[in-house]
Motif scaffolding. Structure first.
Motif, PDB file in Angstrom:
ATOM      1  N   TRP A   1      42.509  35.470  26.609  1.00  0.00           N
ATOM      2  CA  TRP A   1      42.292  36.735  27.332  1.00  0.00           C
ATOM      3  C   TRP A   1      41.892  36.478  28.783  1.00  0.00           C
ATOM      4  N   ASN A   2      41.036  35.472  29.011  1.00  0.00           N
ATOM      5  CA  ASN A   2      40.599  35.206  30.380  1.00  0.00           C
ATOM      6  C   ASN A   2      41.727  34.637  31.232  1.00  0.00           C
ATOM      7  N   GLY A   3      42.728  34.036  30.587  1.00  0.00           N
ATOM      8  CA  GLY A   3      43.848  33.487  31.335  1.00  0.00           C
ATOM      9  C   GLY A   3      44.896  34.501  31.706  1.00  0.00           C
ATOM     10  N   MET A   4      44.773  35.719  31.150  1.00  0.00           N
ATOM     11  CA  MET A   4      45.738  36.764  31.492  1.00  0.00           C
ATOM     12  C   MET A   4      45.592  37.135  32.956  1.00  0.00           C
ATOM     13  N   SER A   5      46.702  37.124  33.673  1.00  0.00           N
ATOM     14  CA  SER A   5      46.658  37.467  35.084  1.00  0.00           C
ATOM     15  C   SER A   5      46.440  38.953  35.254  1.00  0.00           C
ATOM     16  N   LYS A   6      45.809  39.302  36.354  1.00  0.00           N
ATOM     17  CA  LYS A   6      45.680  40.711  36.673  1.00  0.00           C
ATOM     18  C   LYS A   6      47.035  41.275  37.094  1.00  0.00           C
ATOM     19  N   SER A   7      47.097  42.565  37.085  1.00  0.00           N
ATOM     20  CA  SER A   7      48.342  43.230  37.454  1.00  0.00           C
ATOM     21  C   SER A   7      48.717  42.868  38.894  1.00  0.00           C
ATOM     22  N   ILE A   8      50.028  42.755  39.130  1.00  0.00           N
ATOM     23  CA  ILE A   8      50.465  42.449  40.492  1.00  0.00           C
ATOM     24  C   ILE A   8      50.315  43.653  41.398  1.00  0.00           C
ATOM     25  N   ARG A   9      50.068  44.811  40.836  1.00  0.00           N
ATOM     26  CA  ARG A   9      49.714  45.987  41.627  1.00  0.00           C
ATOM     27  C   ARG A   9      48.707  46.812  40.838  1.00  0.00           C
ATOM     28  N   LEU A  10      47.797  47.460  41.567  1.00  0.00           N
ATOM     29  CA  LEU A  10      46.780  48.278  40.919  1.00  0.00           C
ATOM     30  C   LEU A  10      47.408  49.533  40.339  1.00  0.00           C
ATOM     31  N   THR A  11      46.887  49.974  39.228  1.00  0.00           N
ATOM     32  CA  THR A  11      47.433  51.141  38.566  1.00  0.00           C
ATOM     33  C   THR A  11      46.301  52.003  38.044  1.00  0.00           C
ATOM     34  N   LYS A  12      46.626  53.251  37.748  1.00  0.00           N
ATOM     35  CA  LYS A  12      45.646  54.194  37.232  1.00  0.00           C
ATOM     36  C   LYS A  12      46.151  54.732  35.903  1.00  0.00           C
ATOM     37  N   VAL A  13      45.413  54.451  34.834  1.00  0.00           N
ATOM     38  CA  VAL A  13      45.736  54.930  33.491  1.00  0.00           C
ATOM     39  C   VAL A  13      44.550  55.764  33.018  1.00  0.00           C
ATOM     40  N   PRO A  14      44.602  57.082  33.197  1.00  0.00           N
ATOM     41  CA  PRO A  14      43.435  57.930  32.897  1.00  0.00           C
ATOM     42  C   PRO A  14      42.875  57.721  31.498  1.00  0.00           C
TER      43      PRO A  14
ATOM     44  N   SER B   1      58.546  51.519  38.037  1.00  0.00           N
ATOM     45  CA  SER B   1      59.138  52.673  38.728  1.00  0.00           C
ATOM     46  C   SER B   1      58.090  53.755  39.002  1.00  0.00           C
ATOM     47  N   GLY B   2      56.904  53.336  39.394  1.00  0.00           N
ATOM     48  CA  GLY B   2      55.852  54.293  39.701  1.00  0.00           C
ATOM     49  C   GLY B   2      55.040  54.749  38.512  1.00  0.00           C
ATOM     50  N   ARG B   3      55.434  54.365  37.290  1.00  0.00           N
ATOM     51  CA  ARG B   3      54.699  54.779  36.113  1.00  0.00           C
ATOM     52  C   ARG B   3      53.453  53.906  35.934  1.00  0.00           C
ATOM     53  N   PRO B   4      52.430  54.417  35.251  1.00  0.00           N
ATOM     54  CA  PRO B   4      51.221  53.620  35.035  1.00  0.00           C
ATOM     55  C   PRO B   4      51.485  52.428  34.128  1.00  0.00           C
ATOM     56  N   LEU B   5      50.847  51.327  34.421  1.00  0.00           N
ATOM     57  CA  LEU B   5      50.999  50.109  33.621  1.00  0.00           C
ATOM     58  C   LEU B   5      49.996  50.159  32.472  1.00  0.00           C
ATOM     59  N   VAL B   6      50.359  50.843  31.405  1.00  0.00           N
ATOM     60  CA  VAL B   6      49.423  51.105  30.309  1.00  0.00           C
ATOM     61  C   VAL B   6      49.032  49.819  29.609  1.00  0.00           C
TER      62      VAL B   6
END
Length: 521
Positions: free
Chosen positions: A438-451, A392-397
């Motif tokens: 760890w290498n098999g973990m997929s990247k996020s389906i959308r880019l996110t920003k977690v400062p 819902s628009g929140r960062p994917l921490v």
């Protein structure tokens, strides 16, 4: 093709749903989703239950019908704790909450109201018994481990308020029911959480949790508001993270001295005399094969840092770009082995993701201790899938944390170094299997920003890229190792020139001509 009976039942359900009054204040948000296809395609076994179906998504799978006998047995045992209330009375109570229960599911459900209520009652009884046996008594077996994997899968969740309603009848009060449910879920979290050494005594309002996976997510992922994250970014400037000792200031002083020396040499190179000398002949000479590498080396060593500083300066539209998601290449970070060779130390922390920091004074990367076992991959992947579906628009921490670990772990040597530091407690078969996890973990389906995490990644990259040996290695990799074909041609040309000169001397007797010329002088 859907049968005529299914079509009629669908029309009846639609009419009943439209006829129900909508209470905006009691509207239940969707919390049980289908796993995104981009994630499901990478590793279906981590998202599809293999032993037991909880809820409607996998209810009709024939390979899971064997567990229906165990679920019915659990419902019979649960009936003994209902205080003279028949099981069908529990089903009738859940029928009154059918719209709220259906609203929790993202997928449209074709079950009629009675079937759906019985399904919820039986599955809730089975899940409560499992949580009580496993969470409180820690009953571990191969069968329980297989069920445990299915309990945390995103598509295998049932609303937590259904469990609260069942326990309320058993415990005669909602307060005592919530206390019992929290104790069971805390026991489950201690077993499933990858951060085993963190404090699980943090109180979580179970009435605000959507399901078991959501409760586990709340215990693992810190609640960071956007304002708090921005404050952390502002206060995490290099040099503000501790006073440090005299020895920790040595790398900083050397870096400052190197920067000063670079600026002096650059000033000399850019002086008026040098500019005049460089205008005509050196512009041509510097592009000759032998000197182009030297020119690239000077540009790389003396001007790369200034270019980085210019890129790091805020532009006029920085406020607009502040909340934009990072580019894909911004997640790039050196591996544990490379960081260790450049002087970075790794220190474990007893906490969650919020304890991840990089101390520029002591050159130390603090990471939470994470335990890897046979269920860790399922837990990690479903937490990422839940974040991606419920963002819902929140960062994917948590997703950003998995990307960070994926970035610093490339080989089994990286896992071995983190294990020696106490950051990874590996209960898998080998370090290679842990690296593959760890290498098999997929990247996020959308880019996110977690400062909070992006600041750590930026500080680590800034320190690593400013090391002189790293600069030299990058230069030789780009301009020397990458130009081996040119170097081979240069060597062949030089060899041909020497052979030609030798042949010329053998024909014209270069030594005799040189001797006669010296006698004439």
């Amino acid at each position: 093709m859907a049968s005529h009976f299914d079509e009629v039942r669908w029309v009846i359900n639609i009419r009943r749903s439209l006829a129900e009054e909508v209470d905006e204040e009691s509207e239940v948000p969707v919390s049980i989703f289908n796993v995104p296809k981009a994630l499901m395609s990478t590793d279906p076994e981590s998202y599809v239950p293999q032993s037991v179906a909880l809820g409607p998504y996998h209810y009709c799978r024939p390979e899971l019908h064997e567990m229906e006998t165990y679920k019915l047995a659990a419902a019979k045992r649960a009936q003994k704790h209902l205080h003279r209330v028949q099981f069908h009375t529990l089903v009738e109570n859940l029928t009154r909450f059918e719209p709220q229960i259906r609203a929790c599911y993202h997928k449209y459900l074709h079950f009629n109201g009675e079937t759906f209520a019985w399904m919820m009652a039986i599955d809730a009884s089975f899940l409560l018994e499992f949580l009580q046996n496993y969470g409180l008594r820690q009953g571990k077996s191969a069968h329980n481990y297989s069920v445990l994997r299915d309990v945390v899968m995103l598509e295998n969740q049932i609303p937590l308020f259904v469990l609260r309603k069942v326990l309320e009848i058993q415990c005669s009060s909602l307060e005592s029911a919530d206390e019992l449910l929290v104790s069971m879920l805390n026991g489950l979290s201690r077993e499933l959480s990858p951060f085993r050494t963190m404090d699980h005594s943090v109180e979580i309002d179970v009435s605000k949790c959507a399901h078991v996976l959501d409760f586990l997510h709340n215990t693992i992922v810190p609640k960071l508001d956007e304002e708090e994250e921005e404050e952390e970014c502002e206060t995490s400037e290099p040099g503000d993270q501790g006073d440090g000792h005299g020895q920790s200031q040595v790398p900083k002083r050397l870096s400052e001295l190197w920067n000063l020396l670079s600026r002096i040499i650059k000033a000399l190179l850019m002086s008026r005399l040098v500019r005049v000398l460089l205008k005509f002949p050196w512009k041509i000479v510097s592009n000759l094969p032998g000197l182009i590498i030297l020119k690239q080396l000077i540009k790389h060593v003396f001007f790369s840092q200034d270019n980085a500083e210019q890129k790091g300066k805020p532009e006029h539209d920085s406020s607009q770009n502040k909340n934009k998601p990072p580019l894909a290449e911004e997640i790039a970070i050196p591996s544990v082995e490379d960081l260790s060779k450049s002087g970075v130390r790794f220190i474990p922390t007893n906490g969650n993701i919020s304890t991840i920091t990089f101390d520029t004074n002591t050159v130390t990367l603090h990471l939470p201790t994470v335990t890897l076992d046979i269920n860790t991959k399922v837990v990690l992947r479903n937490l990422v899938a839940y974040e991606a579906s419920n963002a819902s628009g929140r960062p994917l921490v948590f997703t950003r944390y998995t990307e960070l670990m994926n970035g610093i772990i490339d080989t089994e040597q990286d896992v071995r170094l983190l294990s020696q530091s106490g950051i990874i407690l590996n209960h898998l078969k080998s370090d290679a299997e842990a690296a593959e996890l760890w290498n098999g973990m997929s990247k996020s389906i959308r880019l996110t920003k977690v400062p909070l995490l992006d600041t750590v990644i930026e500080d680590v990259n800034k320190y690593y890229n400013c090391r002189w040996n790293v600069k030299a290695r990058k230069f030789f990799r780009q301009h020397v190792y990458g130009s081996w074909q040119f170097l081979t041609l240069l060597a062949a040309t030089l060899l041909l020139f020497l052979l030609t000169f030798q042949a010329f001397c053998s024909v014209y007797s270069c030594s005799r001509v040189s001797q006669n010329q010296s006698l004439g002088d």
